[in-house]
Scaffold this motif. Structure first.
Motif, PDB file in Angstrom:
ATOM      1  N   UNK A 267      17.290   8.069  -3.654  1.00 29.15           N
ATOM      2  CA  UNK A 267      17.879   6.702  -4.190  1.00 29.15           C
ATOM      3  C   UNK A 267      18.082   6.095  -3.365  1.00 29.15           C
ATOM      4  N   UNK A 268      18.824   5.601  -2.089  1.00 26.40           N
ATOM      5  CA  UNK A 268      18.772   5.244  -0.637  1.00 26.40           C
ATOM      6  C   UNK A 268      17.492   4.171  -0.506  1.00 26.40           C
ATOM      7  N   UNK A 269      16.270   5.062  -0.735  1.00 27.52           N
ATOM      8  CA  UNK A 269      15.116   4.882  -0.699  1.00 27.52           C
ATOM      9  C   UNK A 269      14.668   4.167  -1.792  1.00 27.52           C
ATOM     10  N   UNK A 270      15.527   4.462  -2.781  1.00 36.53           N
ATOM     11  CA  UNK A 270      14.515   3.556  -3.560  1.00 36.53           C
ATOM     12  C   UNK A 270      14.811   2.327  -4.383  1.00 36.53           C
ATOM     13  N   UNK A 271      16.707   2.361  -3.467  1.00 42.13           N
ATOM     14  CA  UNK A 271      17.043   0.871  -3.715  1.00 42.13           C
ATOM     15  C   UNK A 271      16.188  -0.376  -2.615  1.00 42.13           C
ATOM     16  N   UNK A 272      15.991   0.224  -1.684  1.00 43.81           N
ATOM     17  CA  UNK A 272      15.642  -0.684  -0.821  1.00 43.81           C
ATOM     18  C   UNK A 272      13.952  -1.211  -0.527  1.00 43.81           C
ATOM     19  N   UNK A 273      13.322  -0.386  -1.660  1.00 47.00           N
ATOM     20  CA  UNK A 273      12.163  -0.842  -2.220  1.00 47.00           C
ATOM     21  C   UNK A 273      12.138  -1.966  -3.802  1.00 47.00           C
ATOM     22  N   UNK A 287      15.352  -1.532   8.671  1.00 48.39           N
ATOM     23  CA  UNK A 287      14.610  -0.720   9.633  1.00 48.39           C
ATOM     24  C   UNK A 287      15.650   0.684  10.368  1.00 48.39           C
ATOM     25  N   UNK A 288      17.077   0.237  10.439  1.00 45.42           N
ATOM     26  CA  UNK A 288      17.879   0.904  10.715  1.00 45.42           C
ATOM     27  C   UNK A 288      18.088   2.212   9.991  1.00 45.42           C
ATOM     28  N   UNK A 289      17.665   2.543   8.641  1.00 43.27           N
ATOM     29  CA  UNK A 289      17.577   3.333   7.755  1.00 43.27           C
ATOM     30  C   UNK A 289      16.156   3.884   7.862  1.00 43.27           C
ATOM     31  N   UNK A 290      15.231   3.236   8.222  1.00 44.64           N
ATOM     32  CA  UNK A 290      13.444   4.342   8.744  1.00 44.64           C
ATOM     33  C   UNK A 290      14.258   5.205  10.137  1.00 44.64           C
ATOM     34  N   UNK A 294      14.756   8.682   8.258  1.00 45.70           N
ATOM     35  CA  UNK A 294      14.050   9.118   7.977  1.00 45.70           C
ATOM     36  C   UNK A 294      13.414   9.472   9.305  1.00 45.70           C
ATOM     37  N   UNK A 295      14.608   8.941  11.084  1.00 46.53           N
ATOM     38  CA  UNK A 295      13.415   9.131  12.156  1.00 46.53           C
ATOM     39  C   UNK A 295      12.017   9.160  11.842  1.00 46.53           C
ATOM     40  N   UNK A 296      11.377   7.679  12.308  1.00 46.06           N
ATOM     41  CA  UNK A 296      10.873   6.982  12.017  1.00 46.06           C
ATOM     42  C   UNK A 296      10.879   6.394  12.786  1.00 46.06           C
ATOM     43  N   UNK A 310       6.125   2.564   4.858  1.00 47.90           N
ATOM     44  CA  UNK A 310       7.297   3.778   4.864  1.00 47.90           C
ATOM     45  C   UNK A 310       7.774   4.069   3.875  1.00 47.90           C
ATOM     46  N   UNK A 311       8.917   3.207   3.131  1.00 44.81           N
ATOM     47  CA  UNK A 311       9.773   4.390   2.213  1.00 44.81           C
ATOM     48  C   UNK A 311       9.002   4.601   0.686  1.00 44.81           C
ATOM     49  N   UNK A 312       7.149   4.249   0.621  1.00 46.56           N
ATOM     50  CA  UNK A 312       7.247   4.155  -0.717  1.00 46.56           C
ATOM     51  C   UNK A 312       5.680   5.401  -0.812  1.00 46.56           C
ATOM     52  N   UNK A 313       6.728   6.764  -0.863  1.00 47.78           N
ATOM     53  CA  UNK A 313       6.042   7.796  -0.092  1.00 47.78           C
ATOM     54  C   UNK A 313       7.024   8.750  -0.775  1.00 47.78           C
ATOM     55  N   UNK A 314       6.337  10.406  -1.359  1.00 49.28           N
ATOM     56  CA  UNK A 314       7.255  11.388  -1.725  1.00 49.28           C
ATOM     57  C   UNK A 314       7.947  11.011  -0.299  1.00 49.28           C
ATOM     58  N   UNK A 315       8.921  12.223  -0.420  1.00 48.68           N
ATOM     59  CA  UNK A 315      10.154  12.971   0.168  1.00 48.68           C
ATOM     60  C   UNK A 315       9.632  14.553   0.149  1.00 48.68           C
TER      61      UNK A 315
END
Length: 453
Positions: A267-273, A287-290, A294-296, A310-315
């Motif tokens: 949900x957080x990824x979708x919101x950021x996208x 950037x802090x979330x990633x 997500x440890x990237x 980085x965000x727009x990919x499967x989880x």
């Protein structure tokens, strides 16, 4: 053909690991507090193989006629196995003594050859005896799924071999006779994912009829099957990783927890996208979330375009357990050049000739028991094409034989290894009690397969 031969010539490409995953890279476990109403869910269970490897030691026993420690354990506990009910009349009728070598050989031959257990699909083997009933992995996966999937529509998907399709369907019809709320679908590993074999000189392996030998391309080929699943949340678990029903509670809590964490992150990824696409975003926050969730870790400055990529990919959310020395993959921080991220690697993918890489492997704390919850739809609810996220350089090569002739076989990037290389990954520690694989027949004697007292 040339691309395949080039892969054989190059050999397995090692994946550079920066470190093994430690507690600081893990997402903390938490109570499941997310409402899953409105989300479609399924359980995806790779189950294509026969049980041949489970009985490897017994096949060796028939050939060598030696009472190894494994063989002694098997026969000393013969009555504890769920399949003993099928063997019992044979043992009693022939007055066989499980302490005698010649009688042990008769029993092993009966089990493997007359009863054909070695060529029976693992999904149909008797695993647990409940007194009045004997349960196979199919029924144990259903029982487990009924407790965390949609209770009104429990959906499971098995990947099976065509060879065992009729047996599977016959058994499923019987099992589902009184379970109208459960639906089971299945698929086969697609033939066009078979890979060409080569000889030891990396030349095509020709059969006597002049045709090139093609072999199944390993479980990594199942990314195609997974790609066909439309559900919002997909649980993945190996066919042999089930537990006695009296010990199921921690497994259920763990599954709900992994899905809860995953849905929260998704949900957080979708919101950021959506924020990035509307140009109303805080790049520092994203950037802090990633980096933290997500440890990237990007080695250069973050940009809007990189954040979207980085965000727009499967989880996937992957459960890990403390390393117990089991064979299989582990969680690592991988150096991808421009950035590091989290991956699941097999031992064969790590360069053990490099002392620093070998040291990382030797000191790794955690193990991946193939306990995944996947989110394969984008922020619009549309299905990602999962084939776009495969790292084709993470393939496996193994040496086999065909009709006595040596060959080399190529396997596609493993389903939870290279096939998911370009996914976002969250690792969460789960209880060791949730991991009860049956790789060899004596594993059924372990605590996880016994009634809890």
């Amino acid at each position: 053909m040339e691309d395949t031969i080039e892969k054989f010539k190059k050999g397995v490409q090692y994946v550079p690991i920066a470190s093994a995953v430690t507690k600081k890279e893990l997402t903390p476990a938490k109570e499941s507090d997310v409402d899953f109403n409105g989300y479609s869910m399924t359980k995806f269970i790779p189950a294509s193989g026969a049980a041949t490897r489970m009985f490897k030691d017994l096949y060796t026993f028939l050939e060598d006629k030696e009472n190894t420690a494994f063989v002694n354990t098997f026969f000393d506990n013969l009555k504890s196995f769920a399949f003993y009910e099928v063997l019992e009349s044979y043992v009693d009728l022939n007055e066989l003594d499980t302490d005698k070598l010649e009688d042990r050989l008769l029993i092993a031959n009966k089990l493997l050859n007359d009863m054909n257990y070695g060529d029976t699909p693992k999904v149909l083997l008797p695993f647990h005896n409940y007194g009045q009933t004997i349960k196979t992995p199919i029924e144990e996966h259903i029982y487990e799924g009924e407790r965390y999937l949609d209770s009104e529509n429990v959906t499971l998907h098995f990947t099976i071999s065509k060879k065992h399709e009729d047996e599977f369907n016959t058994y499923i019809r019987k099992v589902l006779a009184d379970k109208p709320h459960v639906s089971i679908t299945y698929s086969h590993q697609e033939e066009d994912t078979d890979t060409m074999a080569v000889d030891l000189n990396n030349e095509p392996f020709y059969l006597d009829n002049g045709e090139i030998l093609y072999r199944p391309g390993g479980h990594g080929a199942l990314i195609n099957n997974l790609n066909d699943r439309p559900e919002d949340i997909i649980f993945i678990k190996n066919i042999d990783n089930v537990t006695h029903q009296s010990r199921i509670e921690e497994t259920i809590s763990s599954k709900k927890m992994l899905a809860s964490i995953g849905l929260e992150v998704k949900k957080q990824i979708d919101t950021y996208i959506q924020q990035l696409q509307s140009d109303e975003y805080d790049l520092d926050e994203i950037s802090s979330f990633i980096k933290d969730r997500l440890n990237i870790t990007l080695k250069t400055d973050m940009t809007k375009e990189k954040a979207l990529a980085f965000l727009d990919r499967p989880l996937r959310v992957a459960g890990v357990v403390k390393n117990q020395g089991e064979p299989g993959g582990g969680p690592y921080v991988v150096d991808n050049g421009e950035y590091t991220d989290l991956q699941i690697l097999e031992k064969a993918e790590i360069n053990l000739n490099d002392e620093s890489q070998e040291a990382i492997l030797s000191n790794s704390e955690y193990f991946n028991p193939v306990d995944l919850v996947c989110f394969t739809n984008n922020y619009k609810g549309e299905k990602y094409n999962l084939l776009d996220f495969v790292n084709e350089d993470r393939y496996f090569i193994s040496e086999k034989t065909h009709e006595g002739r040596p060959l080399k076989a190529l396997e596609h990037p493993g389903l939870w290894n290279g096939a998911m290389h370009n996914w976002n990954t969250v690792f969460v520690e789960v209880p060791l009690s949730t991991f009860n694989p049956v790789k060899q027949i004596n594993d059924l004697l372990k605590e996880g397969h016994k009634e809890k007292r």
